[in-house]
Design a protein around this motif. Structure first.
Motif, PDB file in Angstrom:
ATOM      1  N   THR A 217       0.840  -1.190   0.000  1.00 20.06           N
ATOM      2  CA  THR A 217       0.000   0.000   0.000  1.00 20.06           C
ATOM      3  C   THR A 217       0.881   1.248   0.000  1.00 20.06           C
ATOM      4  N   ALA A 218       0.244   2.391  -0.185  1.00 25.05           N
ATOM      5  CA  ALA A 218       0.975   3.663  -0.193  1.00 25.05           C
ATOM      6  C   ALA A 218       1.619   3.964   1.152  1.00 25.05           C
ATOM      7  N   LEU A 219       1.180   3.253   2.199  1.00 26.79           N
ATOM      8  CA  LEU A 219       1.673   3.508   3.556  1.00 26.79           C
ATOM      9  C   LEU A 219       2.760   2.534   3.989  1.00 26.79           C
ATOM     10  N   PHE A 220       3.286   1.730   3.069  1.00 23.27           N
ATOM     11  CA  PHE A 220       4.239   0.684   3.459  1.00 23.27           C
ATOM     12  C   PHE A 220       5.411   1.256   4.249  1.00 23.27           C
TER      13      PHE A 220
ATOM     14  N   PRO B  17      -0.084  -4.569   7.637  1.00 20.47           N
ATOM     15  CA  PRO B  17       0.301  -4.692   9.047  1.00 20.47           C
ATOM     16  C   PRO B  17      -0.628  -5.651   9.795  1.00 20.47           C
ATOM     17  N   ALA B  18      -0.051  -6.665  10.423  1.00 22.55           N
ATOM     18  CA  ALA B  18      -0.839  -7.550  11.283  1.00 22.55           C
ATOM     19  C   ALA B  18      -1.104  -6.856  12.615  1.00 22.55           C
TER      20      ALA B  18
ATOM     21  N   ALA C 236      -5.874   4.998  -1.772  1.00 19.96           N
ATOM     22  CA  ALA C 236      -5.506   4.629  -0.407  1.00 19.96           C
ATOM     23  C   ALA C 236      -6.803   4.651   0.397  1.00 19.96           C
ATOM     24  N   GLN C 237      -7.022   3.618   1.200  1.00 18.46           N
ATOM     25  CA  GLN C 237      -8.281   3.481   1.942  1.00 18.46           C
ATOM     26  C   GLN C 237      -7.968   3.267   3.416  1.00 18.46           C
TER      27      GLN C 237
ATOM     28  N   GLY D  31      -1.920   9.407  -0.192  1.00 18.66           N
ATOM     29  CA  GLY D  31      -2.189   8.545   0.948  1.00 18.66           C
ATOM     30  C   GLY D  31      -1.365   8.857   2.178  1.00 18.66           C
ATOM     31  N   GLU D  32      -0.059   8.986   2.007  1.00 23.39           N
ATOM     32  CA  GLU D  32       0.800   9.186   3.172  1.00 23.39           C
ATOM     33  C   GLU D  32       0.545  10.530   3.842  1.00 23.39           C
TER      34      GLU D  32
END
Length: 230
Positions: free
Chosen positions: A19-22, A41-42, A138-139, A201-202
């Motif tokens: 995702t854009a937040l990796f 992310p778990a 991004a959601q 997203g970020e």
């Protein structure tokens, strides 16, 4: 990379989507899990603690891996019947966004196919046009009793219960970026899904975290999300 069986029975290496937040999640100490071909992310801390913070105050999760379809056409004059677990959000005249868990992909695509062909007059355009936009957005999931207070700092959209009840949606500027805002509560916990163009997203994620600082807003992972849905 992830190993998967190909159509011919042999193994092939396919990249896991990010995702854009990796990078942001990596910096926040996320522990990772593969979810339908996405690296998500778990958890960031104990999942039980993350879920408790959401129930008591507010939390933020990355749901960019959820399926999203942009649907347009005169076939939307009637309500889309997509089955349990798939949601159709009206964005405008003859325009909808469909969201669902990736486990429902085949069933939802079959229903789209049925809508496109059932009773269709070949002299007319197809009743609906469907474009998958999962990777375009991004959601985020903003959930908890304080979520409305956080969101009001970032948007002028009327978030009152009368104007935006559960399973309603709206479009507005969010942190100076155009956003689709979906109200989708979690077992009675107020919650909003926020969709913005992937490229923003970020920055929007950071803006939401900053807006929720006074409420100790922190991210939560997939395992806490599953606890909240149970």
């Amino acid at each position: 990379m992830i190993r998967r069986a190909s159509a011919y029975g042999c193994k092939e290496d396919l990249p896991i989507k990010q995702t854009a937040l990796f990078n942001r999640h990596q910096q926040s100490g996320a522990s990772w899990i593969e979810q339908y071909g996405w690296q998500v992310p778990a958890y960031f801390s104990k999942p039980e603690d993350e879920a408790a913070r959401v129930r008591e105050s507010v939390g933020l999760a990355d749901l960019s891996w959820m399926l999203k379809f942009d649907v347009k056409g005169y076939g939307l004059k009637n309500t889309l019947a997509l089955g349990e677990g798939a949601f159709s959000w009206v964005l405008g005249p003859l325009h909808a966004l469909v969201t669902c868990n990736p486990s429902r992909r085949r069933e939802v695509m079959d229903r789209f196919q049925g809508l496109q062909t059932a009773g269709a007059d070949l002299s007319l355009p197809p009743p609906i046009y469907v474009t998958e936009v999962t990777s375009a957005y991004a959601q985020f999931l903003l959930a908890g009793p304080r979520c409305r207070q956080v969101l009001r700092k970032l948007t002028s959209l009327n978030l009152s219960e009368a104007s935006l009840p559960d399973l309603a949606c709206g479009q507005s500027s969010l942190a100076h970026v155009h956003a689709i805002i979906l109200r989708h509560d979690l077992n009675g916990i107020p919650a909003y899904q926020l969709l913005v163009s992937r490229e923003y997203g970020e920055s929007v994620w950071e803006s939401v975290l900053h807006a929720g600082y006074e409420f100790h807003l922190e991210p939560f992972g997939l395992q806490a999300h599953q606890l909240l849905k149970a």
